[in-house]
Motif scaffolding. Structure first.
Motif, PDB file in Angstrom:
ATOM      1  N   ARG A  56       3.764   1.684  -4.795  1.00  0.00           N
ATOM      2  CA  ARG A  56       2.736   1.786  -5.827  1.00  0.00           C
ATOM      3  C   ARG A  56       2.759   3.184  -6.431  1.00  0.00           C
ATOM      4  O   ARG A  56       2.899   4.187  -5.722  1.00  0.00           O
ATOM      5  CB  ARG A  56       1.347   1.536  -5.249  1.00  0.00           C
ATOM      6  N   GLU A  71       3.239   9.376  -5.053  1.00  0.00           N
ATOM      7  CA  GLU A  71       2.462  10.274  -5.906  1.00  0.00           C
ATOM      8  C   GLU A  71       3.394  11.208  -6.675  1.00  0.00           C
ATOM      9  O   GLU A  71       4.275  11.842  -6.086  1.00  0.00           O
ATOM     10  CB  GLU A  71       1.497  11.096  -5.056  1.00  0.00           C
ATOM     11  N   GLU A 110       0.803  -1.221   0.000  1.00  0.00           N
ATOM     12  CA  GLU A 110       0.000   0.000   0.000  1.00  0.00           C
ATOM     13  C   GLU A 110       0.840   1.277   0.000  1.00  0.00           C
ATOM     14  O   GLU A 110       0.297   2.374  -0.196  1.00  0.00           O
ATOM     15  CB  GLU A 110      -0.933   0.000   1.215  1.00  0.00           C
ATOM     16  N   LYS A 157       0.336   3.443  -9.005  1.00  0.00           N
ATOM     17  CA  LYS A 157      -1.087   3.380  -9.354  1.00  0.00           C
ATOM     18  C   LYS A 157      -1.789   2.633  -8.231  1.00  0.00           C
ATOM     19  O   LYS A 157      -1.252   1.659  -7.696  1.00  0.00           O
ATOM     20  CB  LYS A 157      -1.316   2.634 -10.675  1.00  0.00           C
ATOM     21  N   ARG A 158      -2.991   3.065  -7.890  1.00  0.00           N
ATOM     22  CA  ARG A 158      -3.758   2.362  -6.865  1.00  0.00           C
ATOM     23  C   ARG A 158      -4.172   0.995  -7.380  1.00  0.00           C
ATOM     24  O   ARG A 158      -4.361   0.787  -8.588  1.00  0.00           O
ATOM     25  CB  ARG A 158      -5.011   3.168  -6.488  1.00  0.00           C
ATOM     26  N   LYS A 159      -4.344   0.052  -6.450  1.00  0.00           N
ATOM     27  CA  LYS A 159      -4.729  -1.303  -6.849  1.00  0.00           C
ATOM     28  C   LYS A 159      -6.030  -1.319  -7.637  1.00  0.00           C
ATOM     29  O   LYS A 159      -6.183  -2.090  -8.586  1.00  0.00           O
ATOM     30  CB  LYS A 159      -4.853  -2.200  -5.607  1.00  0.00           C
ATOM     31  N   GLU A 160      -6.955  -0.467  -7.255  1.00  0.00           N
ATOM     32  CA  GLU A 160      -8.253  -0.460  -7.933  1.00  0.00           C
ATOM     33  C   GLU A 160      -8.175   0.176  -9.326  1.00  0.00           C
ATOM     34  O   GLU A 160      -9.142   0.097 -10.103  1.00  0.00           O
ATOM     35  CB  GLU A 160      -9.291   0.274  -7.086  1.00  0.00           C
ATOM     36  N   GLU A 161      -7.039   0.762  -9.679  1.00  0.00           N
ATOM     37  CA  GLU A 161      -6.889   1.416 -10.980  1.00  0.00           C
ATOM     38  C   GLU A 161      -6.289   0.502 -12.047  1.00  0.00           C
ATOM     39  O   GLU A 161      -6.204   0.890 -13.209  1.00  0.00           O
ATOM     40  CB  GLU A 161      -5.985   2.656 -10.845  1.00  0.00           C
ATOM     41  N   PHE A 178       2.520   4.302  -1.171  1.00  0.00           N
ATOM     42  CA  PHE A 178       2.161   4.958  -2.438  1.00  0.00           C
ATOM     43  C   PHE A 178       3.084   6.137  -2.719  1.00  0.00           C
ATOM     44  O   PHE A 178       3.409   6.927  -1.818  1.00  0.00           O
ATOM     45  CB  PHE A 178       0.709   5.455  -2.394  1.00  0.00           C
TER      46      PHE A 178
END
Length: 389
Positions: free
Chosen positions: A173, A144, A140, A175-179, A142
């Motif tokens: 990450r 940016e 997780e 990119k977010r996992k949901e992306e 991240f």
């Protein structure tokens, strides 16, 4: 593949053995008890050029390859430096030199490779997280992208030497996992310079590798320049796989070397300790387990040689590397466990050092790759069985 050792490799083994023997078991025992970094050992490695083994010659190193790195890590552990001494070499080679040399930009190479060769760069890796564990796809932390840099927020755990590290090979990450549709998409590798980027570390009390130290690391708006990306943004998984293959080779070399060293201690004790009028090694209950462990260690050495050979030929070494990681960890742990049994009550004495090897070598059955994950890999890649997870 030729199993006859070259004169160059024989000299490499002797050179490392001669260096390590300057630091007897008492040295490592005291470093373990004090949880103190082995600075004198590090300085000796630096002075003799061992830290620059994989660094190309144009950057001040020896320009050698993975086979030689495997020999150096193995011989360090084999001759008494044990897990901490071998691990220091492994992380310099596999988390520092290798990813920078193979995938780093020209700027990263110019800034870091000479420093590695000069012994001025201690490396850590930021991968494992409290929730995700070693499941890379669930991390997780991240990064940016903002105006020419990445700003990182997250938490890592079990980061060896993070409190002393000059640089961290960080997995985050972008990119977010949901992306993403492909779970391997959106991961990026960074080289984080701890002199320039803000991190917060907290030591974790642990029973293993005490001279190096384990840490929780917090990234709180930590800035990393864009030029510190290793490889390509969002495509870090393909580079991380290569780093993992290198790590398997390195940690298996350390485990096998340390396992052989502690086995020798047990064999020597079995020859000299007499009970009921004869050496305890004359009893099959003592000698047979030691003989079996010796065979396992020899199998690990052969797998290590093949994995390193394939690595340097540009072939996929992952099957042999994972097999070597499992066999070496199993053999080394058995060696330490049987050494305790052979020494009896003295096996628990701090002054005999067996308990220290017992603690440190248990690590490799769990990290960096748990044996269950090796079984998963071999069952799918070699046996062609369905995924189990």
């Amino acid at each position: 593949m030729d199993f006859a050792e070259s004169d160059e490799h024989a000299l490499l083994r002797k050179g490392m053995a001669d260096l390590v023997k300057q630091f007897p078991r008492e040295y490592w025992r005291q470093k373990d008890l004090a949880e103190e970094f082995p600075q004198e050992y590090w300085d000796a490695l630096s002075k003799q050029g061992w830290l620059g083994l994989l660094v190309p010659e144009e950057y001040g190193g020896a320009g050698l390859n993975m086979y030689e790195a495997h020999i150096a890590a193995y011989e360090a552990a084999r001759n008494g430096a044990g897990v901490p001494g071998g691990d220091l070499l492994m992380r310099t080679y596999m988390f520092g030199t290798y990813p920078i040399r193979q995938f780093g930009s020209a700027g990263l190479k110019e800034r870091w490779l000479p420093r590695i060769a000069e012994g001025k760069a201690i490396f850590s890796i930021g991968h494992t997280e409290p929730v995700a564990g070693v499941n890379t796809f669930d991390i997780e932390t991240f990064a940016e992208r903002r105006a020419g840099e990445f700003v990182v927020n997250g938490q890592k755990i079990w980061m060896t030497l993070a409190h002393r590290a000059d640089a961290i090979l960080l997995v985050a990450r972008t990119k977010r996992k949901e992306e993403v549709r492909d779970k391997s998409d959106g991961l990026t590798l960074f080289l984080l310079d701890t002199r320039e980027s803000k991190i917060r570390t907290a030591r974790l009390p642990a029973s293993v590798m005490r001279p190096l130290g384990e840490n929780v690391v917090y990234f709180e708006d930590t800035s990393i320049p864009e030029e510190n990306v290793i490889g390509e943004v969002d495509r870090g998984w393909r580079y991380l796989v290569n780093v993992f293959n290198a790590e398997r080779l390195g940690t298996a070399s350390v485990a096998a070397g340390a396992g052989e060293y502690v086995l020798d201690l047990a064999v020597e004790y079995a020859k000299t300790r007499s009970v009921f009028g004869r050496p305890i090694g004359s009893n099959q209950a003592v000698s047979f387990p030691l003989a079996e462990i010796r065979m396992y260690l020899e199998a690990a050495k052969i797998l290590l040689q093949k994995a390193a050979w394939r690595f340097d030929r540009g072939e996929d070494p992952s099957v042999e590397g994972n097999m070597a990681a499992y066999i070496a960890s199993e053999a080394a742990w058995r060696a330490a466990d049987q050494a305790v049994q052979t020494f009896g009550g003295l096996g628990f004495s701090v002054e005999m050092d067996i308990e220290r090897y017992y603690r440190d070598l248990r690590l490799f059955k769990t990290a960096p790759v748990p044996r269950e994950m090796v079984f998963n890999f071999i069952s799918r890649r070699v046996l062609g069985l369905p995924r189990t997870f």
